[in-house]
Write an enzyme that holds these catalytic residues in place. Structure first.
Site, PDB file in Angstrom:
ATOM      1  N   HIS A 103      82.298  62.067  31.742  1.00 24.31           N
ATOM      2  CA  HIS A 103      81.835  62.337  30.370  1.00 24.31           C
ATOM      3  C   HIS A 103      82.829  61.780  29.342  1.00 24.31           C
ATOM      4  CE1 HIS A 103      78.995  65.240  28.072  1.00 24.31           C
ATOM      5  NE2 HIS A 103      79.357  64.239  27.286  1.00 24.31           N
ATOM      6  N   ARG A 144      72.522  63.130  28.519  1.00 23.03           N
ATOM      7  CA  ARG A 144      72.852  64.441  29.066  1.00 23.03           C
ATOM      8  C   ARG A 144      72.454  64.472  30.537  1.00 23.03           C
ATOM      9  NH1 ARG A 144      76.077  65.354  25.718  1.00 23.03           N
ATOM     10  NH2 ARG A 144      76.143  67.070  24.199  1.00 23.03           N
ATOM     11  N   VAL A 202      74.074  58.030  29.723  1.00 20.73           N
ATOM     12  CA  VAL A 202      75.139  58.439  28.790  1.00 20.73           C
ATOM     13  C   VAL A 202      74.605  59.484  27.817  1.00 20.73           C
ATOM     14  CG1 VAL A 202      76.489  56.308  28.950  1.00 20.73           C
ATOM     15  CG2 VAL A 202      74.597  56.453  27.295  1.00 20.73           C
ATOM     16  N   GLU A 233      79.193  70.102  34.997  1.00 19.83           N
ATOM     17  CA  GLU A 233      80.432  69.384  34.702  1.00 19.83           C
ATOM     18  C   GLU A 233      81.603  70.357  34.696  1.00 19.83           C
ATOM     19  OE1 GLU A 233      80.121  66.980  31.184  1.00 19.83           O
ATOM     20  OE2 GLU A 233      78.273  66.005  31.859  1.00 19.83           O
ATOM     21  N   SER A 256      82.308  58.358  27.910  1.00 25.03           N
ATOM     22  CA  SER A 256      81.811  57.084  27.383  1.00 25.03           C
ATOM     23  C   SER A 256      82.054  56.914  25.887  1.00 25.03           C
ATOM     24  CB  SER A 256      80.314  56.931  27.680  1.00 25.03           C
ATOM     25  OG  SER A 256      79.565  57.972  27.093  1.00 25.03           O
ATOM     26  N   ASP A 289      77.624  59.073  33.450  1.00 32.70           N
ATOM     27  CA  ASP A 289      78.751  59.614  32.693  1.00 32.70           C
ATOM     28  C   ASP A 289      78.558  61.092  32.387  1.00 32.70           C
ATOM     29  OD1 ASP A 289      81.267  59.177  31.199  1.00 32.70           O
ATOM     30  OD2 ASP A 289      80.042  59.604  29.432  1.00 32.70           O
TER      31      ASP A 289
END
Length: 305
Positions: free
Chosen positions: A261, A213, A211, A242, A263, A237
């Protein structure tokens, strides 16, 4: 942003207008924390004296022109701590209770009884001892897991993380954990820290939760380890790229939980981001010390004013 507009002249710009808007601006609020446009648009002179980012991570801001200049950088530290900790606990429970398999079997209308794992007494290693890592440690400890940490400074009796291992001994700590939770900032020192060698140190029954990077993990090495059964699973996550491309093999691995992404994003999080920025804008306009000042050389917030 109504309060900000009462304090200052506010201009809203996208990536295309950014370069023209920066010279002469006093402050910049970076809302799109995943964009790399600022590095290309940053002026050689007369840039903003203060840049605030709508995230805890600041790796997108640490390009030479900003790091080497006098611009002050602040982040949105404090907003995401508890939501991310709750999310991590949910992921640990999902693995231990095999909930992702249950959902898949339900979709297939298959009745397959299984035994699950207890979390009480399971060992969790939290990599990263900032506010988010500490919140994770508290939440997992309250749920019955035995928590340790890994960070820049070793400690024997941390109130949130118990024993904190120095990062130089991360490999040893990895070998003892059932759950490895990454909550560290992305810096030159942490980039790719979970590579093939680190994964080989983990227990074959261990799960990796990221959680922090995406760049903390060498994704090709992780895919190989998961396919070979060198670790039992991963919950991710955050990713190097991305959104995660549809071609990524991570989508199809049965022992992987992929989330976009999210969380730390609970109801009201955008309002909280604006509140933190406008609170600092009050301080900026009145000449008071800013909160959440990032040490640009380290890549995270140092001591607070």
């Amino acid at each position: 942003m109504a309060h900000a507009e009462r304090l200052a002249h506010v201009r809203y710009v996208g990536e295309k207008e950014l370069a023209g808007a920066l010279p002469g601006a006093d402050a910049l609020f970076v809302w799109d924390f995943l964009s790399g446009a600022l590095a290309d648009a940053w002026p050689a002179e007369n840039g903003p004296g203060w840049v605030h980012i709508a995230s805890a991570g600041v790796d997108r801001l640490l390009f030479p022109g900003l790091v080497e200049g006098d611009t002050v950088v602040t982040n949105s530290r404090g907003i995401f701590d508890e939501p991310i900790a709750e999310y991590v606990l949910g992921l640990v429970l999902a693995f231990a209770k095999d909930l992702h398999t249950t959902v898949r079997l339900q979709a297939e209308r298959r009745w397959r009884h299984r035994e699950t794992e207890p979390i009480t007494g399971a060992r969790a290693l939290v990599v990263g001892t900032g506010p988010i890592g500490r919140a994770i440690g508290r939440r997992l400890g309250a749920a019955g897991l035995a928590v340790t940490g890994a960070g820049r400074t070793a400690r024997d009796a941390d109130p949130d993380l118990g024993v904190v291992h120095p990062m130089e001994r991360l490999d040893e700590a990895l070998s003892e954990a059932d759950y490895v939770v990454l909550a560290a900032p992305l810096t030159p020192q942490t980039r790719g820290m979970i590579d093939a060698a680190a994964l080989d140190r983990m227990r074959p029954t261990a799960r990796l939760v990221n959680v922090g990077r995406g760049g903390l993990v060498a994704e090709p090495d992780l895919v190989k380890a998961l396919r070979a059964g060198r670790i039992a699973g991963a919950a991710l996550d955050v990713f190097e790229d991305e959104p995660l491309p549809p071609s990524s093999p991570l989508w199809d691995l049965p022992n992987v939980i992929v989330s976009p992404h999210m969380s730390g994003d609970v109801a009201g999080w955008r309002d909280e981001l604006v509140r933190v920025f406008t609170g600092n804008l009050d301080r900026f306009v009145s000449g008071r010390p800013l909160r959440n000042i990032v040490d640009k050389r380290l890549g995270y917030v140092g001591s607070q004013p």
